[in-house]
Write an enzyme that holds these catalytic residues in place. Structure first.
Site, PDB file in Angstrom:
ATOM      1  N   HIS A 182       0.825  -1.210   0.000  1.00  0.00           N
ATOM      2  CA  HIS A 182       0.000   0.000   0.000  1.00  0.00           C
ATOM      3  C   HIS A 182       0.857   1.257   0.000  1.00  0.00           C
ATOM      4  O   HIS A 182       1.998   1.266   0.465  1.00  0.00           O
ATOM      5  CB  HIS A 182      -0.932   0.006   1.213  1.00  0.00           C
ATOM      6  CG  HIS A 182      -0.204   0.040   2.525  1.00  0.00           C
ATOM      7  ND1 HIS A 182       0.325   1.194   3.062  1.00  0.00           N
ATOM      8  CD2 HIS A 182       0.080  -0.942   3.416  1.00  0.00           C
ATOM      9  CE1 HIS A 182       0.902   0.931   4.217  1.00  0.00           C
ATOM     10  NE2 HIS A 182       0.771  -0.368   4.456  1.00  0.00           N
ATOM     11  N   GLU A 198      -1.743  -6.842   7.549  1.00  0.00           N
ATOM     12  CA  GLU A 198      -0.434  -6.580   8.130  1.00  0.00           C
ATOM     13  C   GLU A 198      -0.250  -7.443   9.375  1.00  0.00           C
ATOM     14  O   GLU A 198      -1.218  -7.922   9.981  1.00  0.00           O
ATOM     15  CB  GLU A 198      -0.327  -5.083   8.479  1.00  0.00           C
ATOM     16  CG  GLU A 198       0.948  -4.638   9.173  1.00  0.00           C
ATOM     17  CD  GLU A 198       2.206  -4.914   8.378  1.00  0.00           C
ATOM     18  OE1 GLU A 198       2.572  -6.100   8.268  1.00  0.00           O
ATOM     19  OE2 GLU A 198       2.839  -3.961   7.890  1.00  0.00           O
ATOM     20  N   GLY A 219       3.573  -4.389   4.321  1.00  0.00           N
ATOM     21  CA  GLY A 219       4.997  -4.668   4.413  1.00  0.00           C
ATOM     22  C   GLY A 219       5.310  -6.068   4.892  1.00  0.00           C
ATOM     23  O   GLY A 219       6.111  -6.787   4.284  1.00  0.00           O
TER      24      GLY A 219
END
EC number: 5.4.2.11
Length: 254
Positions: A16, A94, A188
């Protein structure tokens, strides 16, 4: 990379764009923050790069968090693929950062020291302290997780691997092995978990891998599931290197 090749599938990984808490250097995890204007611009450019590369995603997989969903929507619009099917699943979320959610990274490092900070942030199997159920940044009673028997209170990267990789192997990989171009817009650490799997990165070496925001990373995968371009190819390698370095430096500036 200019044209799709029917001899292999394409897996496009897109972290993102910059979120509000990326900008303020806070641990985010499962807290549902929005993109910044820079993040929205990154998503547009990511979609443009996908189109310029001649890639045509046939399906999108993303998480249940706004920053990934919004990035995907913007990128697909820029790529003229806004109409393709979308699958949203919590297993692409995440990593849950436990009691660190909402804390400033630099202040956390100052308080606990570099070694503990890096263990929580980048070790494979060391989770942060669990978040209390009554913490404002916990996901207690969040309706999007109503079907989960237990909502995580903290996670390490190993936990993300355990939840995401079986889903990838069951739902996503068969499409890629069949020659499709699949877009995965995620986070991530969920993307680090997937790259670890694709590139067979060791538990120790994964600590050094950082995923930049908004830059598509493309893997070519054949019918046997073999990665034909180990490490993948960023559609903007220079920007990706700079972005990864910026991610690595988090914890320095308040």
């Amino acid at each position: 990379m200019s044209e799709q090749n029917n001899s292999h599938g394409n897996l496009i990984l897109l972290r993102h764009g910059q979120s509000e808490w990326n900008a303020s250097n806070q641990f985010t995890g499962w807290v549902d923050v929005r993109l910044t204007e820079k993040g929205r611009a990154e998503a547009v450019r990511g979609g443009e790069m996908i189109k310029e590369a001649g890639l045509e995603p046939t399906i999108l997989y993303t998480s249940l968090l706004r920053r990934a969903i919004t990035t995907a929507n913007i990128a697909l619009d820029a790529a003229d693929r806004h109409w393709i099917p979308v699958v949203r699943d919590w297993r692409l979320n995440e990593r849950h950062y436990g009691a660190l959610q909402g804390l400033n990274k630099a202040e956390t490092k100052d308080k606990y020291g570099e070694e503990q900070f890096m263990a929580w942030r980048r070790s494979y199997d060391t989770p942060p302290p669990a978040i209390d159920a009554d913490n404002e940044y916990a996901q207690t009673n969040d309706p999007r997780y109503a079907d989960l028997s237990e909502i995580p209170a903290t996670e390490c990267l190993l936990d993300v691997v355990k939840r995401f990789i079986p889903y990838y192997e069951e739902e996503i990989e068969p499409r890629v092995k069949n020659g499709e171009t699949v877009l995965v817009a995620a986070h991530g650490n969920s993307l680090r978990a997937l790259v670890k799997h694709l590139d067979k990165i060791s538990d120790e070496d994964i600590a050094g891998l950082n995923i930049p925001t908004g830059i598509p990373l493309v893997y070519n995968i054949d019918a046997d599931g073999k990665v034909l371009n180990p490490g993948g190819d960023y559609l903007d390698p220079e920007a990706a290197a700079a972005g990864a370095a910026a991610v690595a430096a988090q914890g320095q500036a308040k």
